[in-house]
Design an enzyme around this catalytic site. Structure first.
Site: not given
Length: 662
Positions: A170, A166-167, A253
Site C-alpha cells: 500500500h 502487505h502494508e 487487499e
C-alpha cells in the site's frame, strides 16, 4: 500489473471515489430536504415557499458535508503518524532494545530498503489484543506503519514479515493516499449524524419548555423532527460510507496479499497471519472508537460481523494463497489455541531464530540463502548487464531476493554507523557527512558554508563523519541515509526547516558538486520537505510529456554529460534516451552550463508527469545511463536515487540482476 499500471488504477479508483461520494451526498441531501419540508408544513400549517426552503436546506447540507470533509482532511495533513496516534498508537524508537519492538523495527527497515522507500514511522497499538496493522500517509516520506500488540505477541517473524510486506504494498503503490482521502470524505458524510444527535437532544430538552410555557407561540417544536431526519441522513451516510470503503478496498487487499508473497518469496507468512486471525478469539477486531473510520486501510476487518465488509472473506484470502486450504483447519486451530494461544517468539525459537538472528536477520526463504554468508558486494568498477524493460519491471516490485539482499546490506553496515544513523542527536552529522563532496576543494566550501549558517560544531562533526564514511561501499550510502531518515523526521517543524536550509546549503555551496552527491542531497531534501509539508492535493500527476520536454531534455543531457568525457559518446547516450522517450524524435544535445543545478527547476515538472509518461521517462533514464547495456555500481545507485526523486521506488538492483560482466 506493474507499478505504473497500478498508479493508473489508483487514479481510476480516485475518480470512482469522487463519484460515489457525490452520489452519497445527493442521497443525504434528498433525505434532509424531505424532512425539512415535512417539518415546515407541520409547524407552519401551510405549503409555504418550498422552493426557497429546499434551496436553503440543500446548500446548508452540502456546505456542512463539504466543510466537515475539508476540516478532517486538513487535520490529517500531519501524515500517517497523525492517524496512528488517533488510534492510540505509540511510536517505536529507532534505537529501541525491547526484543519484540526491535524485531518489528528490523522487519520494517529491511522491507523499506528492499522497496527503495524511506523508512516509515513505526507505531504499536498497545491496547489492541487483536491481530491487525495498517499503513497511512500522503506519500512514503510521511508514511507510518502501525501494528497491534496482539500482532507482535502472536505472530512469528515469518508472519510479521508477511503482514508488513502487505502494508508496504500500500505504501509503494499509492494506496495510502487514496485511503487517507477516503477518511476525510467519510467524515464529511457521517458528520450529519453527529449534528442530528445534537439537534434531537436539544429539541427534546426545549420541547417540554415550549409545551408548558402556555404563551402565545403555539407552534410545535421542529427540532426533534429535524434531528431525527439528520440522524437518519447520517445513517444513510454510514451505509454509503461502508459501501464506498468496500468498493475501494476489497480488490486491493487481494493485490496486496499477492504482493506480500512476491516480496517475501513464500506464502506461509501472510497465510499464517490470516489463519491466526481466523483461529483466535480476538481475530482482527479493534476496540478503538475510530475503528470504522480506518476500516478500509486495515490488514483485517475492524469489526467481526458486518453487512458491508471492507475486506474479502478471510477464507477466500487464504485460498487465494493456498488453493488447497480446508476451512475446517480454522476450527481445529481455534480449539487448540483456546487452551494455549500461540506465541510468536516461542515459534521463532522453534524455527531456530534466537538471539541476534531473531532480532536482525530474516528466516531462510529459499535457495538464495543456502550456503551461509551472502556474496560479497561488487566493487565500484564492476559493470552489470541491465535492460530498460527489466528495470521498469522492478520499480516498486521487490522480490524475496531483494528482501534478502536488503537484510545483507544492513548486516554489512558497521554497527557504530547503524547506531549513529538511528540516534536522534547523531543522525544529522552523519547525514551531512554523507552529503559532503569527496573533492577536497568542494568539501572545504561546503564546510565553510555550513559553519557560517549553522555553526562550526555541526560543520566539524559532519567533516569527521565524512572521513569515517570514506571507505563505505557505494551501495551502502543510500541505505544508510534512508535508515537515518526517521531520526531526522522526528523533530519540531522549526528544526526541520533548519535541516532543509542546511541540505540546501550543501547543494549550492559549490557549482562543482557531482551528480551523485547532488541527487542524494536532493532526494533527502525532497523527503524532508514532504514530511514537513505533505501534499494533500487530489491530483499531482497531471502533466503530459509534451509539456515537460525541456525538463526531460535537461535530465537526459546532464546524465549523458556526466557519464562520458567524450562528447560524441555523450551525444549517442543522449540520443538513446530520446529514442526511449519519444521514438523517432530528435532533440538537440545541449547540456546546461550550470550542470546538475539546472535540474532544480526540472524535478517538480518531471515528478508531476502522468504514470504512463513517467514510465517512459524512467526507461529513457536507464537508456542513457546504460546505453552500452551495462552499468557500474555507482551508476546503479544514481539511477535508484533519480527514481526516488520521481517517486518510482527502485529496489537494490545488484541483488536481483540476472547477469553481470566484470
Amino acid at each position: 500489473m506493474n507499478f505504473f499500471e497500478r498508479q493508473r488504477q489508483v487514479r481510476r479508483l480516485s475518480v470512482r471515489l469522487v463519484l460515489l461520494f457525490v452520489l452519497a451526498v445527493v442521497g443525504i441531501v434528498a433525505v434532509v430536504d424531505v424532512a425539512a419540508v415535512l417539518a415546515f408544513n407541520a409547524t407552519a400549517g401551510r405549503t409555504g415557499d418550498l422552493i426557497g426552503l429546499v434551496a436553503v436546506v440543500t446548500l446548508g447540507t452540502v456546505a456542512a458535508i463539504g466543510l466537515a470533509a475539508l476540516v478532517r482532511t486538513l487535520a490529517l495533513r500531519g501524515g500517517g503518524g497523525k492517524v496512528a496516534r488517533e488510534l492510540g498508537g505509540v511510536p517505536v524508537p529507532s534505537d529501541t532494545t525491547d526484543p519484540e519492538l526491535r524485531r518489528l523495527r528490523n522487519v520494517v527497515e529491511e522491507m523499506a530498503l528492499a522497496s527503495g522507500v524511506p523508512v516509515p514511522e513505526v507505531y504499536v497499538l498497545p491496547d489492541e489484543d487483536a491481530i491487525n496493522a495498517f499503513a497511512a500517509g500522503w506519500s512514503p516520506s510521511d508514511a507510518a506503519v502501525a501494528v497491534t500488540r496482539g500482532a507482535l505477541r502472536r505472530l512469528n517473524r515469518d508472519e510479521l514479515q508477511g503482514v508488513i510486506a502487505h502494508e508496504f504494498s500500500h505504501v509503494v503503490n499509492g494506496d495510502m493516499r487514496l485511503n487517507i482521502r477516503l477518511m476525510g470524505l467519510l467524515f464529511g458524510i457521517l458528520f450529519l449524524a453527529v449534528i442530528g444527535r445534537g439537534l434531537l437532544r436539544a429539541g427534546v430538552l426545549s420541547g417540554g419548555r415550549n409545551r408548558g410555557g402556555g404563551g402565545g407561540g403555539g407552534g410545535a417544536n421542529p427540532l426533534p423532527l429535524v434531528g431525527i431526519a439528520m440522524l437518519a441522513a447520517g445513517y444513510v451516510g454510514v451505509l454509503a460510507g461502508r459501501l464506498i470503503q468496500a468498493s475501494v478496498s476489497r480488490q486491493r487487499e487481494y493485490l496486496a496479499d499477492a504482493s506480500a508473497v512476491q516480496y517475501t518469496r513464500q506464502t506461509r507468512g501472510i497465510a499464517g497471519a490470516l489463519k491466526k486471525i481466523g483461529g483466535l478469539t480476538e481475530g482482527s477486531e479493534l476496540k478503538a472508537p475510530k475503528r470504522d473510520e480506518v476500516g478500509h486501510m486495515l490488514f483485517g476487518e475492524a469489526v467481526r460481523a458486518s453487512w458491508f465488509a471492507t475486506h474479502p472473506p478471510l477464507v477466500d484470502r487464504i485460498r487465494a494463497l493456498e488453493p488447497s486450504f480446508d476451512p475446517g483447519e480454522l476450527r481445529r486451530l481455534s480449539q487448540r489455541w483456546a487452551a494455549e494461544p500461540p506465541s510468536g517468539r516461542q515459534e521463532d525459537a522453534a524455527l531456530g531464530l534466537v538471539g541476534r538472528a531473531a532480532a536482525e536477520a530474516p528466516p531462510p526463504t529459499g535457495p538464495a540463502q543456502d550456503g551461509g554468508s551472502p556474496a560479497p558486494l561488487p566493487v565500484a568498477g564492476t559493470r552489470i548487464r541491465v535492460a530498460p524493460d527489466e528495470v521498469l519491471g522492478r520499480v516498486a516490485a521487490p522480490t524475496g531476493t531483494d528482501y534478502t539482499h536488503a537484510a545483507a546490506l544492513l548486516d554489512r553496515i558497521p554497527d557504530p554507523l547503524l547506531d549513529r544513523a538511528r540516534g536522534r542527536d547523531t543522525a544529522v552529522p552523519l547525514l551531512f557527512g554523507l552529503l559532503l563532496s569527496g573533492e577536497p576543494p568542494v568539501r572545504r566550501q561546503q564546510h565553510a558554508a555550513v559553519a557560517q549558517r549553522h555553526g562550526p560544531d555541526l560543520a566539524d562533526a559532519a567533516l569527521r563523519e565524512a572521513e569515517a564514511l570514506a571507505a563505505l561501499h557505494p551501495m551502502l550510502r543510500l541505505p544508510l541515509a534512508e535508515l537515518a531518515f526517521p531520526a531526522l523526521r522526528d523533530r519540531p517543524p522549526a528544526e526541520l526547516e533548519s535541516l532543509l536550509a542546511a541540505v540546501f546549503t550543501l547543494i549550492h555551496a559549490d557549482d562543482a558538486i557531482d551528480v551523485w552527491e547532488y541527487c542524494l542531497s536532493r532526494l533527502l531534501l525532497a523527503e524532508l520537505e514532504e514530511s514537513l509539508r505533505p501534499d494533500s492535493r487530489w491530483r499531482t500527476d497531471r502533466r503530459r510529456l509534451t509539456d515537460a520536454r525541456s525538463a526531460a531534455a535537461y535530465l537526459l543531457s546532464v546524465l549523458a554529460q556526466v557519464g562520458h568525457s567524450d562528447r560524441s559518446a555523450a551525444e549517442r547516450a543522449f540520443q538513446s534516451g530520446v529514442d526511449a522517450l519519444r521514438p523517432g524524435a530528435t532533440l538537440p544535445y545541449a547540456p546546461p552550463e550550470n550542470g546538475v543545478l539546472a535540474l532544480e527547476t526540472a524535478w517538480p515538472v518531471l515528478d508531476g508527469l502522468r504514470p504512463e509518461d513517467k514510465q517512459r521517462l524512467v526507461a529513457a533514464t536507464v537508456a542513457v545511463i546504460s546505453h552500452d547495456g551495462t552499468m557500474t555500481v555507482p551508476e546503479i545507485e544514481l539511477l535508484r536515487t533519480i527514481c526516488g526523486l520521481l517517486h518510482c521506488p527502485l529496489p537494490p538492483l545488484v541483488g536481483g540482476m540476472t547477469s553481470s560482466a566484470g
